[in-house]
Design a protein around this motif. Structure first.
Motif, PDB file in Angstrom:
ATOM      1  N   ILE A 117     -26.824 -22.425 -33.232  1.00 16.94           N
ATOM      2  CA  ILE A 117     -25.725 -22.910 -34.365  1.00 16.94           C
ATOM      3  C   ILE A 117     -26.516 -24.510 -34.617  1.00 16.94           C
ATOM      4  N   ILE A 118     -26.651 -25.269 -35.800  1.00 14.00           N
ATOM      5  CA  ILE A 118     -27.976 -26.467 -35.262  1.00 14.00           C
ATOM      6  C   ILE A 118     -26.609 -27.589 -35.666  1.00 14.00           C
ATOM      7  N   PHE A 119     -27.026 -28.261 -34.674  1.00 13.50           N
ATOM      8  CA  PHE A 119     -25.662 -29.861 -35.189  1.00 13.50           C
ATOM      9  C   PHE A 119     -26.643 -31.476 -35.688  1.00 13.50           C
ATOM     10  N   GLN A 120     -26.458 -31.590 -37.191  1.00  8.52           N
ATOM     11  CA  GLN A 120     -27.309 -33.236 -37.603  1.00  8.52           C
ATOM     12  C   GLN A 120     -26.433 -33.533 -37.731  1.00  8.52           C
ATOM     13  N   VAL A 121     -27.278 -35.127 -37.458  1.00  8.62           N
ATOM     14  CA  VAL A 121     -26.682 -36.561 -37.816  1.00  8.62           C
ATOM     15  C   VAL A 121     -27.600 -37.244 -38.813  1.00  8.62           C
ATOM     16  N   ASP A 122     -26.741 -36.955 -39.878  1.00  6.16           N
ATOM     17  CA  ASP A 122     -27.499 -38.180 -40.778  1.00  6.16           C
ATOM     18  C   ASP A 122     -29.275 -37.488 -41.109  1.00  6.16           C
ATOM     19  N   GLY A 123     -29.032 -36.074 -40.982  1.00  7.15           N
ATOM     20  CA  GLY A 123     -30.196 -35.542 -41.018  1.00  7.15           C
ATOM     21  C   GLY A 123     -31.506 -34.786 -39.491  1.00  7.15           C
ATOM     22  N   VAL A 124     -30.914 -35.676 -38.753  1.00  6.18           N
ATOM     23  CA  VAL A 124     -31.198 -35.631 -37.284  1.00  6.18           C
ATOM     24  C   VAL A 124     -30.820 -34.224 -36.510  1.00  6.18           C
ATOM     25  N   ASN A 125     -31.304 -33.068 -36.154  1.00  2.00           N
ATOM     26  CA  ASN A 125     -31.081 -32.543 -35.116  1.00  2.00           C
ATOM     27  C   ASN A 125     -30.430 -32.824 -33.612  1.00  2.00           C
ATOM     28  N   LYS A 126     -29.437 -32.360 -33.297  1.00  4.10           N
ATOM     29  CA  LYS A 126     -28.779 -32.906 -32.088  1.00  4.10           C
ATOM     30  C   LYS A 126     -28.482 -31.761 -30.961  1.00  4.10           C
ATOM     31  N   PHE A 127     -29.089 -31.702 -29.990  1.00  2.59           N
ATOM     32  CA  PHE A 127     -28.422 -30.700 -28.584  1.00  2.59           C
ATOM     33  C   PHE A 127     -28.953 -30.733 -27.271  1.00  2.59           C
ATOM     34  N   TYR A 128     -28.215 -30.525 -27.022  1.00  3.13           N
ATOM     35  CA  TYR A 128     -27.836 -30.701 -25.391  1.00  3.13           C
ATOM     36  C   TYR A 128     -27.372 -29.376 -24.719  1.00  3.13           C
ATOM     37  N   GLU A 129     -27.728 -29.214 -23.799  1.00  7.51           N
ATOM     38  CA  GLU A 129     -28.023 -28.158 -23.417  1.00  7.51           C
ATOM     39  C   GLU A 129     -27.963 -28.177 -21.774  1.00  7.51           C
ATOM     40  N   GLN A 130     -26.225 -28.003 -20.699  1.00  7.66           N
ATOM     41  CA  GLN A 130     -26.406 -28.315 -19.516  1.00  7.66           C
ATOM     42  C   GLN A 130     -25.194 -27.906 -19.176  1.00  7.66           C
ATOM     43  N   TYR A 131     -25.306 -27.036 -17.851  1.00  7.56           N
ATOM     44  CA  TYR A 131     -24.863 -25.756 -17.088  1.00  7.56           C
ATOM     45  C   TYR A 131     -23.367 -26.201 -17.105  1.00  7.56           C
ATOM     46  N   ARG A 132     -22.157 -25.884 -17.626  1.00  5.34           N
ATOM     47  CA  ARG A 132     -20.955 -26.297 -17.707  1.00  5.34           C
ATOM     48  C   ARG A 132     -20.469 -27.540 -18.238  1.00  5.34           C
ATOM     49  N   MET A 133     -21.026 -28.044 -19.137  1.00  9.17           N
ATOM     50  CA  MET A 133     -21.152 -28.796 -20.037  1.00  9.17           C
ATOM     51  C   MET A 133     -20.539 -28.806 -21.356  1.00  9.17           C
ATOM     52  N   GLY A 134     -20.388 -29.875 -21.864  1.00 11.60           N
ATOM     53  CA  GLY A 134     -20.578 -29.398 -24.105  1.00 11.60           C
ATOM     54  C   GLY A 134     -21.620 -29.704 -24.781  1.00 11.60           C
ATOM     55  N   SER A 135     -22.146 -29.041 -25.848  1.00  9.27           N
ATOM     56  CA  SER A 135     -23.332 -29.620 -26.284  1.00  9.27           C
ATOM     57  C   SER A 135     -23.170 -30.778 -26.927  1.00  9.27           C
ATOM     58  N   PHE A 136     -22.537 -31.127 -27.458  1.00  7.83           N
ATOM     59  CA  PHE A 136     -22.390 -32.534 -28.502  1.00  7.83           C
ATOM     60  C   PHE A 136     -20.947 -33.475 -28.046  1.00  7.83           C
ATOM     61  N   PHE A 137     -21.890 -34.795 -27.974  1.00  9.42           N
ATOM     62  CA  PHE A 137     -21.260 -36.050 -27.152  1.00  9.42           C
ATOM     63  C   PHE A 137     -21.137 -37.308 -28.752  1.00  9.42           C
ATOM     64  N   SER A 138     -19.346 -37.654 -29.405  1.00 10.37           N
ATOM     65  CA  SER A 138     -19.876 -38.687 -30.184  1.00 10.37           C
ATOM     66  C   SER A 138     -19.002 -38.479 -30.290  1.00 10.37           C
ATOM     67  N   ASP A 139     -18.100 -39.534 -31.105  1.00  3.95           N
ATOM     68  CA  ASP A 139     -17.080 -40.335 -31.804  1.00  3.95           C
ATOM     69  C   ASP A 139     -16.487 -39.992 -33.367  1.00  3.95           C
ATOM     70  N   PRO A 140     -15.296 -39.253 -33.311  1.00  2.61           N
ATOM     71  CA  PRO A 140     -15.055 -38.842 -35.419  1.00  2.61           C
ATOM     72  C   PRO A 140     -14.660 -40.153 -35.730  1.00  2.61           C
ATOM     73  N   GLU A 141     -14.854 -41.230 -35.262  1.00  6.30           N
ATOM     74  CA  GLU A 141     -14.608 -42.333 -35.917  1.00  6.30           C
ATOM     75  C   GLU A 141     -15.833 -42.848 -36.470  1.00  6.30           C
ATOM     76  N   LEU A 142     -16.948 -42.148 -36.131  1.00  7.62           N
ATOM     77  CA  LEU A 142     -18.313 -42.911 -36.847  1.00  7.62           C
ATOM     78  C   LEU A 142     -18.308 -42.446 -38.298  1.00  7.62           C
ATOM     79  N   TYR A 143     -17.790 -40.597 -38.700  1.00  7.00           N
ATOM     80  CA  TYR A 143     -18.378 -40.410 -39.695  1.00  7.00           C
ATOM     81  C   TYR A 143     -17.059 -40.544 -41.643  1.00  7.00           C
TER      82      TYR A 143
END
Length: 703
Positions: A115-141
């Motif tokens: 599953i690919i996340f992009q913000v303004d065309g920029v790939n966003k990826f984060y992977e850590q054991y027992r953590m989420g994968s995307f950190f942001s605020d909906p008010e930005l979009y």
């Protein structure tokens, strides 16, 4: 009749109820008026000819600014509540959210490129054991677009077996009318469940002609949520700050060129959080955790006025996601064995440099045939670091999270052939090259209190090919059919190649997906200007060498099984009615995931679900109010070590007021009641209880 059959009948009853709601909304109209766009008429961000969601031969849903505001989302995960086939997974913690699309996406596994996340065309990826994968605020979009299925791999990257999620941040032009030098908005909101607050401010200026600048700042905080039983949902409290700065200068003949730049930042600092943000397990102790996510972009666009063969966009970007953990607990296993599982403190860092160039050429083949050809190149280099500090020294990574560097380069071509606005053919292909390198690994031995260095010094390279063909045929003004065949390959990730401090022989995952569906679009059905639209999509996704991760309760740890043959299949439905006053909507999905090798169900397959929405706009006062129901079936088709969950129904009310004159002109007041009956429930793909009743209030003033 069994329980599953009863639940399926209940769900089908909800679908039938939704159809009746849409029909009743249509019949309730008075004469006259002009219809507002339905969700299926929202413009899709893509290449080639401009098109709306219902005319796209792929399952795609677009959330515009109005749809985002309607939901008053607390976190990014809340945005997907009205999109069939996509489910927020993990937990209610802002640090523990991930997503699942069509059964693909597991909270305890690495889903890089599935599953690919992009913000303004920029790939966003984060992977850590027992953590989420995307950190942001909906008010930005201002817009979120979800493309479901691997056909999106052509433009966005090999291996997108689940799909792609595109986020588009706000622009200065969204707050500036022609001739304005200054504009913006102030916003505040309150959520009773958790006593959550948002304070937001946006300033947009146009100091000189064709030059626009935007600055935005958001502060959001919430205490712990409570569930339908009134119990506290642990670690769901948080506070965060986020900001956005953007600038664009437009110039050239007919303003066909522009340069732009942006910087986005999200930050949260929380103490005494459980290390495990997914299942709230106490085995790993507590930490003080600081999360910072940053994205910077510079770019250039040139439409080459008068030249149909050139429409170029060039972009370079930098992305950095960091998690710093301090004061990590000493965890004891028995009376004599106590260790720091991840050090006394640790730092996780994903720094990525990316660049891309894309051109779209237009060809007038004949009086009836138009053609677009989009070609592009993109590349990224990522450094993944994980320093772990112990009283005796520093270790580099771990067996489940090794450090390393990765390079990914891809090239693609996609054509769009259009005949008389009746037939659309979209063939495309992409080729990706991956190189992943790992050097020496320093390992801490808790038994001896010493370090062992293993020099893996290995570089793994691979290629992935992603072809597709899609077609949409409008057999009449009101009826169309579409279908696609897409294949993609997911190359092994750093974790999979170098798990347990050794080089592993890992095969690529391969997905072959078939989709077919139909669209219905009726205008002026019950009154002039109204519309009824329906889009259904059936999919059949065959996978080989599928990596399925889950928590094994017997072994007490996460394990990964390689499934030689797996299959996901299902049906998605979107329907909407829109007019000047009444509107209604329906969305639902039925998804099945099977391990064909062992003839058992796969883990992480969401429950069948339907949402139904009915609303009315009182035009003299511009008041919009309505009801939405979420109907979720029991999930009893579960895999190994996965618990069954019960079905539930949630009812929600909403209202908004946007005065067009007077002292409150350019303001907006919204009031929502979520889960009005305080229902206790659990999302099948979440490890904690769902939030109970909540009153939400927001006020926005534009200037």
């Amino acid at each position: 009749m069994g329980r599953i059959d009863r639940h399926q009948r209940a769900l089908m009853g909800a679908v039938a109820f939704g159809v009746i709601v849409i029909a009743c909304a249509a019949k309730a109209q008075e004469a006259g008026g002009v219809q507002d766009a339905t969700p299926l008429q929202r413009i899709v961000a893509g290449t080639g000819a401009d098109k709306v969601a219902i005319d796209t031969p792929q399952a795609v849903t677009v959330l515009d600014q109005e749809a985002i505001n309607d939901q008053q989302p607390r976190t990014v995960g809340d945005l997907f509540a009205e999109i069939p086939g996509i489910t927020t997974i993990g937990s209610n913690s802002v640090f523990g959210e991930s997503i699942n699309i069509r059964g693909i996406g597991e909270a305890l596994s690495g889903d890089e490129s599935r599953i690919i996340f992009q913000v303004d065309g920029v790939n966003k990826f984060y992977e850590q054991y027992r953590m989420g994968s995307f950190f942001s605020d909906p008010e930005l979009y201002k817009q979120v677009e979800v493309l479901r299925g691997p056909a999106s791999s052509t433009l966005y990257g090999a291996g997108a077996m689940g799909g792609v999620v595109l986020f588009e941040t706000k622009d200065a032009s969204d707050f500036l009318d022609p001739g304005d030098l200054f504009g913006g908005q102030l916003k505040t909101s309150w959520d009773s469940n958790g006593n959550g607050w948002l304070t937001s401010g946006i300033v947009a200026v146009r100091p000189v002609e064709n030059f626009e600048v935007l600055g935005a700042f958001n502060y959001r905080q919430s205490q712990d949520l409570t569930d339908g039983h009134g119990n506290t949902i642990d670690d769901s409290d948080f506070s965060s700050m986020s900001g956005l700065a953007k600038a664009r200068y437009t110039f050239g003949q007919n303003n066909d060129q522009s340069v732009f730049a942006s910087y986005e930042r999200w930050y949260s600092d929380e103490d005494n959080q459980k290390y495990d943000q997914i299942a709230w397990g106490a085995d790993f102790g507590d930490v003080d955790r600081t999360v910072t996510d940053q994205t910077a972009v510079i770019g250039y666009e040139n439409a080459f006025f008068g030249n149909d063969l050139l429409d170029v966009k060039v972009q370079a970007s930098w992305s950095d996601t960091q998690v710093k953990q301090d004061n990590q607990d000493l965890v004891c296993f028995g009376p004599t064995t106590c260790i720091y599982p991840f050090g006394t403190r640790s730092e996780y860092s994903y720094k990525t440099w990316q660049s891309s160039v894309e051109n779209t050429a237009f060809f007038k083949l004949s009086d009836t045939w138009d053609a677009y050809l989009t070609t592009g190149l993109d590349g990224q280099y990522q450094e993944r670091r994980n320093a772990r500090y112990y009283p005796e020294g520093v270790a580099d990574g771990s067996g489940s999270h090794p450090e390393g560097d990765s390079t990914l380069v891809g090239g693609y071509a996609q054509a769009e052939l259009i005949w008389n606005d009746r037939v659309t053919l979209i063939p495309g292909a992409r080729l990706d090259y991956s190189s992943i390198h790992v050097g020496s690994v320093s390992v801490y031995d808790s038994r001896t209190g010493g370090f062992t260095t293993t020099d893996l010094n290995d570089t793994s390279t691979d290629l992935a090919f992603s072809p597709k063909i899609a077609a949409l045929v409008k057999l009449s003004d009101w009826f169309g059919v579409f279908g696609s065949v897409a294949r993609t390959e997911r190359m092994p990730t750093l974790d999979e190649l170098y798990n347990n401090y050794e080089v592993n022989d890992v095969d690529k995952e391969v997905s072959t997906n078939f989709e077919a569906g139909f669209t219905l679009s009726f205008q002026d059905v019950f009154r002039k200007g109204d519309a009824v639209q329906v889009k259904t999509t059936a999919f059949h996704n065959n996978l080989s060498n599928y990596y399925a991760s889950y928590y094994n309760h017997t072994l007490g740890r996460v394990v990964t099984d390689v499934v030689p043959k797996a299959r996901f299949q299902g049906l998605e439905v979107e329907a909407a009615y829109g007019s000047e006053t009444w509107y209604a909507g329906l969305g639902g999905s039925v998804i099945r995931g099977d391990n064909l090798t062992n003839d058992i169900a796969l883990n992480a397959v969401p429950a069948d679900s339907v949402f139904v929405k009915l609303g009315y706009v009182y035009r003299p006062w511009n008041i919009d109010f309505g009801w939405k129901g979420d109907f979720v079936a029991a999930q009893e088709r579960v895999g190994d070590n996965e618990s069954k969950t019960s079905g539930y129904a949630l009812h929600n009310l909403y209202a908004s007021w946007k005065p067009e004159d007077g002292h409150f002109r350019n303001s907006e007041l919204r009031f929502n009641i979520d889960n009005i009956f305080d229902k206790a429930y659990r999302n099948h793909l979440s490890d904690d209880e769902g939030a109970g009743r909540s009153f939400k209030l927001s006020f926005t003033q534009r200037f």
